[in-house]
Scaffold this active site. Sequence first.
Site, PDB file in Angstrom:
ATOM      1  N   CYS A  73       0.819  -1.223   0.000  1.00 36.43           N
ATOM      2  CA  CYS A  73       0.000   0.000   0.000  1.00 36.43           C
ATOM      3  C   CYS A  73       0.846   1.263   0.000  1.00 36.43           C
ATOM      4  CB  CYS A  73      -0.946  -0.001   1.195  1.00 36.43           C
ATOM      5  SG  CYS A  73      -0.098   0.194   2.789  1.00 36.43           S
ATOM      6  N   HIS A 385      -1.537   0.992   7.512  1.00 36.61           N
ATOM      7  CA  HIS A 385      -1.916   1.108   6.101  1.00 36.61           C
ATOM      8  C   HIS A 385      -1.683   2.530   5.613  1.00 36.61           C
ATOM      9  CE1 HIS A 385      -3.918  -0.188   2.473  1.00 36.61           C
ATOM     10  NE2 HIS A 385      -4.907   0.661   2.603  1.00 36.61           N
ATOM     11  N   ASN A 407      -8.169   4.572  -1.829  1.00 36.79           N
ATOM     12  CA  ASN A 407      -7.542   3.350  -1.326  1.00 36.79           C
ATOM     13  C   ASN A 407      -6.935   2.583  -2.494  1.00 36.79           C
ATOM     14  OD1 ASN A 407      -6.695   1.469   0.519  1.00 36.79           O
ATOM     15  ND2 ASN A 407      -8.719   0.726   1.055  1.00 36.79           N
TER      16      ASN A 407
END
Length: 467
Positions: A73, A385, A407
């Site tokens: 991520c 994250h 995201n």
Amino acid sequence: MSQSGLSQKQIDQFEESFSKNDKYQLAQNVCNGHPLAEMLASRPLQQSVQHCFNNTIEKEGQPITDQQRSGRCWIFACLNIMRVPFMKKYKLEKFEFSQNYLFFWDKVERANYLLHAFVECARKGETYNGRLISHMLRNPSEDGGQWDMLVNLVEKYGVVPKECFPNTWSADNSHRLGQIMNNRLREGCSVLHGMVAAGKTEAEIETAINGMNEEIYRIMCIVLGKPPRTVMFQYMNAADKGKEGETTGAKKTHSIGPISPRDFYHQLVKPDCMDMEDLVCIVNDPRPNNPYNKLYTVEYLGNMTGGKPTLYINQPIEVLKQLTIKSIKEAQTPVWFGCDVGKHYNHKLGFLDLKALDFQLMFDVDTLKLGKAERLMYGESLMTHAMVFTAVNTSDSGAADKWRVENSWGDKDGDKGYLVMSDDWFSEFVYEVVVSRKLIQDPSILAVLDQEPVRLPAWDPMGALAH
């Protein structure tokens, strides 16, 4: 001999209390047959939250990205903010930089970094069963990372379009690769510790590390592909628009290259799209032993020997919010940030909100009794994250009430992959943001970078990596 554990009297009291409460009986029936997250989802919140914002960046990146079953991520979020000005510059409707390219070089460079760290620890007398080495060997080749690790990679190796170095199966499904890498690094740690104990020379140890690095490079080439020395990027840009929005010309095809990945970044991206060295990481660590306006680092938190260390400027949460708003409203720039995404998150609807999951209604428990500092201190929360802010909704006073988040988990959840974060959730579970130095008007904040950083231990929660 006295009975151990809970007494029968205690258990009888628990059972009686549970059986007398009809709400608990209903909750049991519901939760036994359905996913717990869905049963905890707040219906009132679903009816009140909308994906609408009054301050947005001019252009969001397309398509929505998907890191699949990997912990990349932090790489995706970085390249997602980098592509926005690049797409605007070259009039691209859709574009992705290669996440696999930075993933490759992070694995190779981080292995070398850790092998040298093991030698350094051995020379300090650290043993395999001590806290430091045990922590470093828990998952030495994990996928996650921090912002300054990205600066190291991009400045040295550059970037390439995704078409020039696409993902492989193991990039999207990295668990097995991680197991292989951990095996090689743990074995390397054992060998190097033995060499130090045996009094081997510096040259002998470096020769051994070089052999281990070649092995790592070989594995990476096999599973991720051999990264290109030069690339040729061919693209078709959007048709020009007239004053009234009408199309005035046909789409045109263009080519860039052959050009090295490093030159692609330093010549085409860094000058007028995104300068990695211009961006700084501002964190919010409210623990009483870590005062604000101080510079922090974490021992052995890095991915490149001799590279930029991981540095944090610790500031109150309102400073992080103000700088993020400024980036979106004034600079029209998306913002990389790190958070604890697993807390109070309605995955399907894409809500990051303290009211997203109703634990009180279902279990009669309050899961927010600990403050942010206490959650860090007692292991209840840390950064897990990285994502991207692309919009914010503000009142007339300028205060935010909700944020739009890009995201990297595909387009199935939320608003085709975009999430809504409440401002209260930002306060409690956002830990760091990355913004341009040019937006920081308070000179005392940037002056923190001139301090000698406070070194936190390797196992400190601020050393957590974004996955």
